[in-house]
Design a protein around this motif. Structure first.
Motif, short mmCIF file in Angstrom:
data_model
loop_
_atom_site.label_atom_id
_atom_site.label_comp_id
_atom_site.label_asym_id
_atom_site.label_seq_id
_atom_site.Cartn_x
_atom_site.Cartn_y
_atom_site.Cartn_z
N ARG A 160 10.70 3.14 5.26
CA ARG A 160 10.31 4.49 4.80
C ARG A 160 9.68 5.28 5.93
NH1 ARG A 160 7.81 2.57 -0.96
NH2 ARG A 160 9.79 2.53 -2.08
N VAL A 163 8.32 -8.54 2.60
CA VAL A 163 9.33 -7.61 2.09
C VAL A 163 8.72 -6.22 1.88
CG1 VAL A 163 10.90 -7.10 0.18
CG2 VAL A 163 10.77 -9.42 1.11
N SER A 164 7.52 -6.16 1.32
CA SER A 164 6.85 -4.86 1.14
C SER A 164 6.59 -4.20 2.48
CB SER A 164 5.52 -5.04 0.40
OG SER A 164 5.74 -5.52 -0.90
N LEU A 165 6.22 -4.99 3.47
CA LEU A 165 6.00 -4.46 4.81
C LEU A 165 7.30 -3.90 5.38
CD1 LEU A 165 4.38 -3.92 7.36
CD2 LEU A 165 4.59 -6.35 7.92
N ASP A 224 -1.15 -1.48 4.36
CA ASP A 224 -1.57 -2.09 3.09
C ASP A 224 -0.57 -3.09 2.52
OD1 ASP A 224 -3.82 -0.50 3.24
OD2 ASP A 224 -3.16 0.93 1.71
N ALA A 225 0.60 -3.21 3.14
CA ALA A 225 1.63 -4.12 2.60
C ALA A 225 1.07 -5.55 2.55
CB ALA A 225 2.88 -4.07 3.46
N ASN A 226 1.32 -6.22 1.42
CA ASN A 226 0.72 -7.55 1.23
C ASN A 226 1.73 -8.70 1.27
OD1 ASN A 226 1.93 -7.10 -1.20
ND2 ASN A 226 0.03 -6.96 -2.38
N ASP A 227 2.98 -8.40 1.61
CA ASP A 227 3.96 -9.46 1.79
C ASP A 227 5.05 -8.93 2.73
OD1 ASP A 227 6.49 -8.58 0.12
OD2 ASP A 227 4.75 -8.15 -1.13
N VAL A 256 9.92 -2.78 3.74
CA VAL A 256 10.27 -1.56 3.02
C VAL A 256 9.41 -0.40 3.51
CG1 VAL A 256 10.26 -0.44 0.75
CG2 VAL A 256 11.21 -2.74 1.01
N ALA A 257 8.13 -0.64 3.71
CA ALA A 257 7.23 0.41 4.21
C ALA A 257 7.66 0.87 5.61
CB ALA A 257 5.79 -0.09 4.21
N ALA A 297 0.81 2.73 3.94
CA ALA A 297 1.63 1.77 3.19
C ALA A 297 2.02 0.58 4.07
CB ALA A 297 2.88 2.46 2.65
#
Length: 121
Positions: free
Chosen positions: A42, A34-36, A29-32, A38-39, A26
């Motif tokens: 986690r 904020v997603s990175l 694979d994060a594409n921005d 959050v990953a 994850a």
């Protein structure tokens, strides 16, 4: 009466926990930003108490992201399993990060890592 192991298996089958490999993927694979971030959070929350070199490398590698939000969330992610190995990078962030917010965040969490390294609780 169900044993603790049976109860845990039942809970696992209901919540479908992510594996360590899934959590690392994850991050990859994060594409921005904020997603990175959050990953990373986690992944940090899932880190074992014992030092895990791969998790440490993934999280500490993001201390040097071009994105402030990623660096900030990487610092927070490190606090979930405060391995003493994070300390040199956090000291670097305290002194040299371009963002005052990140410098202050690193300063705020650094004592946790100093206590861990020193063996004090």
């Amino acid at each position: 009466m169900a044993s603790a192991v049976e109860l845990l298996r039942g809970v696992e089958s209901e919540i479908h926990p992510l594996s360590r490999a899934d959590l690392i993927r994850a991050v990859d694979d994060a594409n921005d930003p904020v997603s990175l971030g959050v990953a990373l959070m986690r992944l940090g929350a899932s880190a074992p108490v014992e030092f895990d070199e791969e998790i440490h490398e993934v999280i500490s590698g993001q201390f040097y992201s071009e994105y402030d939000v990623v660096r900030d969330m990487a610092v927070w992610a490190a606090t979930y399993a405060p391995y003493g190995q994070y300390r040199p990078d956090l000291e670097e962030l305290c002194e040299n990060d371009e963002s005052e917010k990140i410098r202050n965040r690193a300063r705020a969490v650094l004592p946790i890592f100093t206590r861990i390294e020193g063996g004090a609780g």
